[in-house]
Design a protein around this motif. Structure first.
Motif, short mmCIF file in Angstrom:
data_model
loop_
_atom_site.label_atom_id
_atom_site.label_comp_id
_atom_site.label_asym_id
_atom_site.label_seq_id
_atom_site.Cartn_x
_atom_site.Cartn_y
_atom_site.Cartn_z
N ARG A 20 0.84 -1.21 0.00
CA ARG A 20 0.00 0.00 0.00
C ARG A 20 0.88 1.26 0.00
O ARG A 20 0.78 2.09 -0.89
N GLU B 131 5.27 9.76 -7.27
CA GLU B 131 6.40 10.22 -8.09
C GLU B 131 5.99 10.31 -9.56
O GLU B 131 6.34 11.27 -10.25
N LEU C 97 12.48 7.34 6.48
CA LEU C 97 12.14 6.09 5.78
C LEU C 97 13.40 5.34 5.32
O LEU C 97 13.33 4.15 4.99
N TYR D 217 12.84 -1.07 0.46
CA TYR D 217 12.25 0.28 0.54
C TYR D 217 13.27 1.25 1.15
O TYR D 217 13.53 2.32 0.61
N PHE E 123 1.85 15.44 4.95
CA PHE E 123 2.24 14.55 6.05
C PHE E 123 1.10 13.65 6.52
O PHE E 123 1.31 12.81 7.39
N GLY E 124 -0.08 13.88 5.97
CA GLY E 124 -1.20 13.01 6.32
C GLY E 124 -2.05 13.60 7.42
O GLY E 124 -1.76 14.67 7.96
N PRO E 125 -3.13 12.89 7.78
CA PRO E 125 -4.07 13.39 8.78
C PRO E 125 -3.39 13.57 10.14
O PRO E 125 -2.32 13.02 10.38
N SER F 108 -5.14 9.10 12.25
CA SER F 108 -4.27 8.37 11.33
C SER F 108 -4.38 6.88 11.62
O SER F 108 -3.69 6.35 12.49
N PRO F 109 -5.26 6.18 10.91
CA PRO F 109 -5.55 4.78 11.26
C PRO F 109 -4.34 3.84 11.14
O PRO F 109 -4.26 2.85 11.85
N SER G 18 -1.04 4.56 11.59
CA SER G 18 0.20 4.94 12.28
C SER G 18 0.66 3.95 13.35
O SER G 18 1.83 3.59 13.38
N LYS H 251 7.20 3.36 10.01
CA LYS H 251 7.17 4.78 10.40
C LYS H 251 8.03 4.97 11.64
O LYS H 251 7.94 4.19 12.59
N1 ACO Z 1 -2.18 12.28 0.14
C1 ACO Z 1 -2.91 11.20 -0.17
N2 ACO Z 1 -3.25 10.26 0.74
C2 ACO Z 1 -2.80 10.43 2.00
C3 ACO Z 1 -2.01 11.52 2.38
C4 ACO Z 1 -1.70 12.47 1.39
N3 ACO Z 1 -0.97 13.57 1.66
N4 ACO Z 1 -1.73 11.41 3.69
C5 ACO Z 1 -2.32 10.29 4.11
N5 ACO Z 1 -2.98 9.71 3.10
C6 ACO Z 1 -3.81 8.50 3.16
C7 ACO Z 1 -3.02 7.29 3.56
O1 ACO Z 1 -2.38 6.73 2.43
C8 ACO Z 1 -4.08 6.41 4.16
O2 ACO Z 1 -4.85 5.83 3.12
P1 ACO Z 1 -5.06 4.24 2.94
O3 ACO Z 1 -5.19 3.65 4.32
O4 ACO Z 1 -6.27 4.12 2.10
O5 ACO Z 1 -3.85 3.73 2.25
C9 ACO Z 1 -4.98 7.42 4.83
O6 ACO Z 1 -4.75 8.66 4.18
C10 ACO Z 1 -4.77 7.56 6.33
O7 ACO Z 1 -3.47 8.10 6.61
P2 ACO Z 1 -2.41 7.42 7.62
O8 ACO Z 1 -3.11 6.41 8.46
O9 ACO Z 1 -1.68 8.48 8.32
O10 ACO Z 1 -1.50 6.63 6.56
P3 ACO Z 1 0.04 6.26 6.60
O11 ACO Z 1 0.41 5.66 7.91
O12 ACO Z 1 0.34 5.49 5.38
O13 ACO Z 1 0.80 7.68 6.54
C11 ACO Z 1 2.09 8.87 4.86
C12 ACO Z 1 0.69 8.52 5.41
C13 ACO Z 1 2.82 9.68 5.91
C14 ACO Z 1 1.90 9.70 3.59
C15 ACO Z 1 2.86 7.56 4.59
O14 ACO Z 1 2.11 6.71 3.75
C16 ACO Z 1 4.20 7.77 3.93
O15 ACO Z 1 5.15 8.15 4.59
N6 ACO Z 1 4.31 7.49 2.62
C17 ACO Z 1 5.55 7.55 1.88
C18 ACO Z 1 5.85 8.94 1.41
C19 ACO Z 1 5.02 9.35 0.23
O16 ACO Z 1 4.15 8.66 -0.25
N7 ACO Z 1 5.31 10.50 -0.30
C20 ACO Z 1 4.63 10.93 -1.50
C21 ACO Z 1 4.77 12.37 -1.68
S1 ACO Z 1 6.41 12.89 -1.77
C22 ACO Z 1 6.91 12.79 -3.36
O17 ACO Z 1 6.52 11.92 -4.05
C23 ACO Z 1 7.79 13.84 -3.91
#
Ligand code: ACO
Length: 311
Positions: A35, A44, A138, A146, A197-199, A204-205, A207, A216
């Motif tokens: 996921r 990206e 990360l 990863y 940074f997300g919710p 944040s379900p 986390s 994380k």
């Molecule tokens: N945009 C879209 N979806 C998001 C975002 C966001 N900014 N923040 C959170 N979400 C989604 C999560 O993917 C999760 O959805 P899912 O359960 O359906 O998969 C939901 O919202 C709830 O959020 P969290 O429980 O906080 O999810 P998670 O623990 O995965 O934390 C985070 C979110 C911090 C983005 C994490 O997935 C992460 O570190 N990802 C890797 C970094 C990344 O994806 N960066 C992309 C942008 S940077 C770049 O590409 C240049």
């Protein structure tokens, strides 16, 4: 046998060792990684579009060359991340299908438009800055492929962040109109970059479990705080104002006070109703369809070669 495998897995996590593709892992750990890594890869790939928009209109040959290199880096990051996800058993075709059918998430930030050249600066400074804050930890994620992919990606992201800062600095040293263009762009990108940074932690379900598995290392709010702390002195150096009148260091609590983030906007963007969601998916789908002949040719070539080798 399964209990023994689980114990070995738990011991590796406890010892801060890496889990590798051939190691046993709980199904839920595998699913979480697929996921997150696929969402990250999609970000990206979709993230090439807002900046790709300016390649033909960059203000000089030098700016154009830099921008092209940056967008190519993003393609490379996407491919790296798809490869890391593939080590967990999902195929590139499945991930692509999920993306173009609108079933996959990717970062909210790439659903905003890029109407001005200053946006190339603000994206580098704010969006890539936020990406670095999130991605440096990360590099220590428990899943080997990863974490290792993140090392190179973070190096390239810091170059991206500096080039964005330098675009804004050049504009801020320019005419009044250029300064206004830079400020207007920072005003538009600041809040969406905080949403990356997300919710908030309490909503944040994923986390708790991802932290227990050492995917994380810091919470969404901790990283958001760290990011703001990084921006404040840089904004002062640039001479731009961060668009939050409530933003100030709270000495007593050791944290930044700030206005409430518009979580309704965040939820709307995640639900596919952001300003550019439909356009981003349309463009991705079109690129995929236009590329069909390349995939067919590559497959035909691979087949011919393996047939020739078998003789
Ligand atoms: N945009 C879209 N979806 C998001 C975002 C966001 N900014 N923040 C959170 N979400 C989604 C999560 O993917 C999760 O959805 P899912 O359960 O359906 O998969 C939901 O919202 C709830 O959020 P969290 O429980 O906080 O999810 P998670 O623990 O995965 O934390 C985070 C979110 C911090 C983005 C994490 O997935 C992460 O570190 N990802 C890797 C970094 C990344 O994806 N960066 C992309 C942008 S940077 C770049 O590409 C240049």
């Amino acid at each position: 046998e399964d209990t023994r495998a689980q114990e070995r897995f738990d011991a590796l996590i406890a010892a801060d060792s890496r889990i590798e593709p051939r190691d046993w892992m709980p199904d839920a750990y595998r699913r979480t990684l697929v996921r997150q890594i696929s969402q990250h890869g999609h970000s990206e790939i979709i993230g090439m579009q807002p900046e790709g928009n300016w390649i033909t209109r960059a203000p000089s040959l030098k700016r154009k060359a830099i921008l092209m290199a940056k967008v190519q880096d993003e393609a490379g990051h996407g491919l790296y991340l798809y490869s890391a996800a593939q080590t967990l058993g999902i195929t590139r075709e499945e991930m692509t299908q999920q993306l173009i059918e609108g079933r996959a998430k990717y970062s909210s930030i790439f659903n905003y438009p890029t109407p001005s050249w200053a946006d190339m600066g603000a994206i580098g400074w704010l969006v890539d800055g936020a990406a670095i804050c999130n991605q440096v930890p990360l590099c220590r994620a428990s899943y080997g492929p990863y974490a290792r992919a993140m090392v190179r990606i973070c190096k390239e992201e810091s170059f991206h962040q500096r080039q964005g800062f330098e675009i804004l600095l050049t504009l801020m040293r320019g005419t009044r109109a250029q300064q206004a263009m830079a400020q207007e762009s920072v005003d538009r990108w600041y809040w969406p970059s905080l949403m990356m940074f997300g919710p908030p932690d309490e909503h944040s379900p994923n986390s708790a479990q991802s932290t227990a598995w050492k995917i994380k290392r810091f919470s969404n709010d901790e990283l958001r705080q760290r990011f703001v702390g990084m921006l404040v002195p840089q904004a002062a150096a640039l001479g731009v104002t961060l668009p939050d009148p409530e933003l100030r260091w709270n000495e007593a609590e050791g944290r930044w006070d700030m206005s409430e983030i518009d979580w309704t906007e965040f939820r709307e963007v995640l639900a596919g109703r952001g300003p550019m969601n439909a356009e981003r998916l349309r463009a991705r789908r079109a690129a995929h369809e236009d590329g069909a002949w390349v995939r067919e040719a590559a497959a035909a070539y691979a087949q011919k070669r393996s047939a020739a080798e078998a003789v």
